[in-house]
Every structure is written in C-alpha cells, then in structure tokens.
Design an enzyme around this catalytic site. Structure first.
Site, PDB file in Angstrom:
ATOM      1  CE  LYS A 208      -4.045  -2.071   2.422  1.00 10.87           C
ATOM      2  NZ  LYS A 208      -5.069  -1.863   3.395  1.00 10.87           N
TER       3      LYS A 208
ATOM      4  CB  CYS B 198      -1.814   0.361   8.912  1.00 10.70           C
ATOM      5  SG  CYS B 198      -0.955   1.619   9.708  1.00 10.70           S
ATOM      6  CG  ASP B 199      -3.853  -4.771   5.163  1.00 12.94           C
ATOM      7  OD1 ASP B 199      -4.447  -4.306   4.406  1.00 12.94           O
ATOM      8  OD2 ASP B 199      -3.811  -6.057   5.537  1.00 12.94           O
ATOM      9  CB  THR B 200      -5.316  -4.875  10.571  1.00 11.19           C
ATOM     10  OG1 THR B 200      -4.845  -3.827  10.985  1.00 11.19           O
ATOM     11  CG2 THR B 200      -5.672  -5.929  11.944  1.00 11.19           C
TER      12      THR B 200
ATOM     13  N   GLY C 107       0.485  -4.672   9.999  1.00 12.70           N
ATOM     14  CA  GLY C 107       1.785  -4.294   9.519  1.00 12.70           C
ATOM     15  C   GLY C 107       1.717  -2.812   9.350  1.00 12.70           C
TER      16      GLY C 107
END
Length: 202
Positions: free
Chosen positions: A51, A68-70, A105
């Site tokens: 991203k 971010c990524d969850t 992340g």
C-alpha cells in the site's frame, strides 16, 4: 512536515488525530488479493508495504507516510474482512469464547531533504472474544460493521462489547499502533512531537 495516511480507514485517521497529528489521507487503491502469504504476520507486513509503495510516488517534498494493514490470525490462518453478513456470522460462530492474534503491519516512509527511510514492522495483540449467543451474532452481522473490518470485529465500535480482554497495544487492534509508529519515526531521525499540530495544554 507533511503527514500522509495511506488508508481509507476512519478508525486509523481518528487514532492519529487523537494523538495530535493531522494526516492527509491518500488511499492506495491497492488490490489486496495480489498478495498471498500463509504466514499471517508476514502477510500483514507485505500488504502494508505494498500500500505504501503505491502512494509514495504520488508525493513530493518532505513527508512522513503511514501505511497499515491488519489481519486476524485464528485457527492458524489469516482472516481479513468477512465481506458479507453470512461470512461474518460464520466467523463469529467459530470465534466466540476463543481468542485470536491480531497482526497489524506498519510501513513508515520518511522523506526529509536528502534523507529517505523505509521501515516495515508488525504489531501483534491477543484478543479474547465473548461467548456470544446466536441471536447476538446475527444482530451484530445485521449492523454491517463486522463485514467491513479486518477480523470481523472492532474494539472502538459496536464490537467493543464482544471483546473481553486485550493483551498488548489496543491501538494495534484499531489498526495503527501509536507506540510502534512513534518508535519507527524516531528511528528515522524525526522527533515524534515535531509531527504534532496541537500545542500541549498549559
């Protein structure tokens, strides 16, 4: 310095605003299905980095970028957004009364003058779920909230009543760990407080 959030998540934006920052939102539009990784923490990290890599070329001047990524690790697998009410019900029927590991992340890019720094780190938090009744699960899915969020739950919305305990940073569960990104910014040579747009109270 320009602060950019590469996410359309209102929860992440609210967390950063609550911490004294005023981020500009630039949505990456990255297709998450392009990244496949059987290891949940690695998947979260790779998605966050992907991203960020889409947004960075769009920026000029000095900036700090947060991407971010969850993902939720449950039953040994990574789970993202349920997407549909039916999937949310099925997810919660398995999760109720158990616990999962929420991985977020964080990809942080700092560009200041001649200095350019990129870092990717993962925050992980244990989340314990209440033993919901079938009626509660169906009612929650009917609100639309769980199908729109990673893991199928929130702690800062309707789902907060269904989480009995959190071990670790609660901000990480919301989608961006403030202690973690603070350290990443510091490690890039930028004082965290220099990003504030509000003055401390007298």
């Amino acid at each position: 310095m320009r602060v950019v959030l590469a996410s359309k998540s209102p929860a992440r934006l609210q967390v950063l605003r609550g911490a004294g920052l005023d981020p500009e939102v630039v949505v990456s539009g990255f297709d998450e299905s392009l990244v496949v990784d059987p290891d949940p923490p690695s998947l979260a990290a790779r998605l966050a980095e992907a991203k960020g890599s889409v947004v960075v070329p769009q920026l000029t001047g000095d900036f700090v970028l947060f991407a971010c990524d969850t993902v939720l690790e449950f039953e040994g697998k990574a789970h993202g957004k349920p997407g549909t009410a039916e999937a949310a019900v099925e997810r919660w029927e398995r999760m109720r009364g158990h616990e999962g590991l929420l991985h977020t992340g964080h990809h942080v890019v700092v560009h200041e003058g001649e200095r350019y720094s990129e870092q990717t780190r993962v925050g992980s938090t244990v989340v314990r779920f209440a033993d919901l009744s079938d009626e509660e699960i169906r009612a929650y899915a009917a609100t639309g909230e769980p199908q729109r969020v990673a893991g199928g739950f929130t702690i800062d919305g309707l789902g907060g009543a269904y989480v009995t305990a959190v071990e670790g940073d609660p901000f990480n569960v919301i989608g961006i760990s403030l202690p973690l990104v603070r350290q990443m910014v510091i490690d890039a040579g930028v004082p965290w407080q220099s990003l504030w747009v509000v003055s401390p109270p007298d």
